[in-house]
Design a protein around this motif. Structure first.
Motif, short mmCIF file in Angstrom:
data_model
loop_
_atom_site.label_atom_id
_atom_site.label_comp_id
_atom_site.label_asym_id
_atom_site.label_seq_id
_atom_site.Cartn_x
_atom_site.Cartn_y
_atom_site.Cartn_z
N VAL A 48 0.89 -1.18 0.11
CA VAL A 48 -0.02 0.00 -0.05
C VAL A 48 0.83 1.34 0.00
O VAL A 48 1.96 1.28 0.71
N PRO A 49 0.51 2.30 -0.96
CA PRO A 49 1.33 3.45 -0.81
C PRO A 49 1.55 4.26 0.57
O PRO A 49 0.61 3.89 1.29
N LEU A 50 2.63 4.90 0.71
CA LEU A 50 2.47 5.64 1.94
C LEU A 50 1.37 6.53 2.19
O LEU A 50 0.92 6.36 3.38
N SER A 51 0.97 7.32 1.18
CA SER A 51 -0.04 8.32 1.67
C SER A 51 -1.46 7.57 2.18
O SER A 51 -2.06 8.04 3.21
N VAL A 52 -1.65 6.35 1.36
CA VAL A 52 -2.93 5.78 1.97
C VAL A 52 -2.54 5.03 3.31
O VAL A 52 -3.79 4.78 3.94
N SER A 53 -1.35 4.43 3.56
CA SER A 53 -1.21 3.82 4.82
C SER A 53 -1.30 4.71 5.86
O SER A 53 -1.71 4.48 6.99
N LEU A 54 -0.83 5.87 5.74
CA LEU A 54 -0.79 7.02 6.67
C LEU A 54 -2.36 7.30 7.00
O LEU A 54 -2.74 7.38 8.18
N LEU A 55 -3.04 7.38 6.01
CA LEU A 55 -4.64 7.96 6.31
C LEU A 55 -5.23 6.56 6.86
O LEU A 55 -5.99 6.79 7.78
N GLY A 56 -4.81 5.11 6.61
CA GLY A 56 -5.13 4.08 7.23
C GLY A 56 -4.91 4.22 8.69
O GLY A 56 -5.82 4.19 9.80
N ALA A 57 -3.79 4.54 9.13
CA ALA A 57 -3.14 4.73 10.71
C ALA A 57 -3.92 5.98 11.09
O ALA A 57 -4.40 5.60 12.25
N LEU A 58 -4.45 7.01 10.53
CA LEU A 58 -4.96 8.13 11.29
C LEU A 58 -6.42 7.62 11.36
O LEU A 58 -6.94 7.75 12.70
N VAL A 59 -7.00 6.93 10.38
CA VAL A 59 -8.55 6.72 10.77
C VAL A 59 -8.66 5.66 11.86
O VAL A 59 -9.40 5.81 12.91
N LEU A 60 -7.64 4.64 11.66
CA LEU A 60 -7.80 3.45 12.82
C LEU A 60 -7.57 4.21 14.03
O LEU A 60 -8.35 4.01 14.91
N CYS A 61 -6.66 5.15 14.25
CA CYS A 61 -6.40 5.53 15.66
C CYS A 61 -7.57 6.62 16.06
O CYS A 61 -8.00 6.52 17.24
N LEU A 62 -8.29 7.12 15.22
CA LEU A 62 -9.35 7.95 15.44
C LEU A 62 -10.43 7.07 16.22
O LEU A 62 -11.20 7.49 17.02
N VAL A 63 -10.79 6.01 15.19
CA VAL A 63 -11.91 5.45 15.51
C VAL A 63 -11.71 4.71 16.94
O VAL A 63 -12.64 4.62 17.65
N LEU A 64 -10.55 3.91 16.90
CA LEU A 64 -10.20 3.20 17.92
C LEU A 64 -9.92 4.10 19.38
O LEU A 64 -10.57 3.72 20.60
#
Ligand SMILES: Nc1ncnc2c1ncn2[C@@H]1O[C@H](COP(=O)(O)OP(=O)(O)OP(=O)(O)O)[C@@H](O)[C@H]1O
Ligand SMILES: [Mg+2]
Lengths: 316, 253
Positions: free
Chosen positions: A76-92
């Motif tokens: 997965v490209p960096l930008s999408v991975s970062l977005l994934g990390a951001l959303v996961l942390c937000l929700v969790l």
């Protein structure tokens, strides 16, 4: 927008000019400065606005680092991975916040601290996914040939800092920010006037985690290798609190100044007292907190002026 | 039948324990729209607990509370506020760092979903003026005198556009001029048609403004009726008013 918030944006804009002057060392320091400022601004949402002293920064830093690392290893490209990390942390974090923030004071502090331990153990044990204690290698970011690695990560971290600052400024001017300040001052009264404090605290905890998670992701991509004891380091939880106290609790400009000053101290002390640097740093922090209990932000220009010249005037 | 239609609050067999301590036992009470009910009783009788139980701060251990025809027994505090229940605190609970204006604005802002900060502040000015705190609007709540903080509590409660207003000892700790001023405000609210339940130790004030009196003693409702009957009720005289009060009252006719 308030004057201090404008000053904050100006300060951040100034930081962006660093590559014009800096060498590789300055770039590294600049990236760290942006990362620390993200920590401090994020911590301030829940610790400064809502008044709940969180020790969970390291938990979401590590979680973001591992989420990004794992996603990038899957191509997965960096930008999408970062977005994934951001959303996961937000929700969790929002979900955890709704539960943890029922606790107050010391109890909340300890519970948030234990999140770091829990996440670290989970990562340690999910060997297939994370490599466990062996750590995780993270592929190089493609396109880093265009800009040098250091410049790329500096601007990425700076961009994230700008985003964090803009969100924090928006929050502080919003109904959410007004409500968080109510909760800090008097939670009983807050509920009684119709404020859904659980929801407010959950959103605040989510916001205080998501940018830290994204910063963890950038950090992972920057250093190419992470292991649990590195990214789930309790010091990542403690530092933002020190920065916020040094800079001035509650004020976004204050805590960012605190972050920069803290990093400066850390560097100077580390270079000059390499053997005993944590001891010296500790003493300096205690002195600062003793003599500037309301943080650097309490040093208004006018007060300094009066301090320097006010006494003289009396003698005349 | 018409009586029932006007009922705004109903408690049936409400009890509340605090680990063994029975703060409220089997309290049944109803309040009709437009009434000003005095809630009296000795210290520790459970008066504040009754308000806390209705507002969801310390929900009932058993029994049912209905408000405006809706079961609110298990409701959260913030939800009860949005339904139109508001209260002042016996021990004032300001947002200490905020200005008086923002204290009241917070009440307007969060009790009315969809309200904006700007319009909440505008509404707050009017409520501050009503309680006579317009000159202190920009002063932080921590710097106000006790009498002013009590009036601030009242302004906050009013900013919530209450259908039912609980006043928990708004006069405690005030001097007689301040009491008179507060009493005037309560009269004005009653005239505006706000239903009020007031906890009050000053019988002079209770008799002055209340259309009905309910008496709590050891967590039980021992009397409920017209003021002139209540002050002659032997159980109430025994538990709360005392012989002296009854005699003085009788002497006055
Ligand atoms: N949250 C609580 N936890 C434990 N006990 C409580 C709690 N709230 C009230 N109590 C107890 O319940 C009893 C009733 O208290 P309450 O405050 O309702 O009395 P009150 O009638 O308002 O008295 P006062 O006139 O002194 O205000 C007291 O014994 C009190 O100690
Ligand atoms: Mg009481």
């Amino acid at each position: 927008m308030t004057r201090t918030n404008i000053a904050l944006l100006v300060l951040i804009a100034c930081v962006a000019a660093l590559p014009l002057f800096g060498d590789a060392y300055a770039m590294r320091l600049g990236t760290m400065a942006c990362m620390y400022a993200i920590f401090a601004l994020s911590w301030n949402i829940v610790g400064g606005f809502a008044g709940y002293p969180s020790f969970a920064t390291a938990a979401f830093f590590g979680l973001g680092a591992y989420t990004t690392g794992i996603l990038m290893n899957k191509g997965v490209p960096l930008s999408v991975s970062l977005l994934g990390a951001l959303v996961l942390c937000l929700v969790l974090a929002a979900a955890l916040g709704a539960v943890l923030l029922r606790l107050r004071g010391h109890y909340f502090a300890i519970a948030s601290l234990s999140l770091v331990e829990v996440f670290r153990e989970l990562v340690n044990n999910a060997t297939d996914l994370t490599g466990g204690g062996m750590g995780l290698n993270i592929p190089l970011v493609s396109g880093s040939s265009v800009l040098s690695d250091a410049t790329f990560f500096f601007y990425a971290m700076w961009g994230l800092l700008l985003l964090t600052a803009l969100v924090v400024i928006a929050v502080s001017a919003s109904k959410l920010g007004f409500g968080l300040n109510c909760i800090r001052q008097n939670e009983t009264a807050s509920n009684m006037v119709g404020l859904n404090s659980t929801l407010h605290k959950a959103v605040a905890f989510g916001l205080s985690a998501c940018f830290v998670g994204a910063a963890g992701g950038l950090y992972a991509a920057w250093v190419h290798y992470i292991d649990p004891s590195d990214v789930f380091d309790i010091l990542y939880s403690v530092k933002p609190i020190v920065m916020a106290l040094m800079g001035g609790l509650g004020s976004p400009l204050g805590v960012v100044c605190g972050a920069f000053v803290y990093l400066g101290l850390e560097e100077v002390v580390w270079r000059n007292y390499i053997q005993i640097h944590s001891g010296v740093l500790g003493v300096l922090i205690i002195l600062l907190l003793l003599f500037l209990p309301h943080g650097l932000i309490s040093l208004h220009a006018s007060k300094i002026w009066r301090g320097l010249f006010g006494r003289k005037a009396k003698h005349v | 039948m018409s009586e029932l239609r006007h009922e705004i609050l109903h408690l049936s067999n409400v009890s509340r324990h605090f680990s063994g301590l029975k703060a409220l036992s089997d309290v049944s009470l109803s309040v009709n729209k437009g009434e000003v009910v005095g809630l009296i009783g000795p210290n520790g009788a459970g008066k504040t607990t009754l308000v806390n139980t209705i507002c969801g701060v310390t929900p009932a251990s058993s029994g049912v509370v209905t408000f405006d025809g809706r079961d609110i027994t298990r409701i959260k505090t913030y939800q009860s506020a949005r339904l139109g229940l508001s209260r002042t605190f016996q021990i004032v609970q300001p947002f200490a760092e905020y200005s008086a204006l923002d204290n009241v604005a917070a009440a307007a802002l969060f009790s009315q979903p969809g309200e904006s900060l700007k319009s909440a502040r505008e509404a707050a000015r009017a409520h501050l003026a009503f309680v006579g705190l317009d000159a202190q609007a920009d002063q932080s709540a921590a710097t106000l005198t006790l009498a002013m903080r009590k009036r601030l509590e009242l302004a906050k409660a009013l900013a919530m556009k209450p259908k039912l207003l609980f006043l928990d000892e708004v006069n405690a700790g005030l001097n007689s001029a301040e009491v008179e001023r507060a009493t005037k405000l309560i009269h004005q609210l009653a005239a505006d048609g706000i239903t009020i339940v007031m906890i009050e130790h000053l019988m002079k004030v209770v008799l002055n403004v209340c259309t009905r009196i309910a008496v709590l003693h050891n967590g039980r409702l021992i009397a409920d009726g017209a003021p002139r009957d209540i002050i002659r009720d032997p159980a109430v005289v025994d538990a709360y008013l005392g012989q002296q009060y009854a005699q003085r009252n009788a002497a006055r006719g």
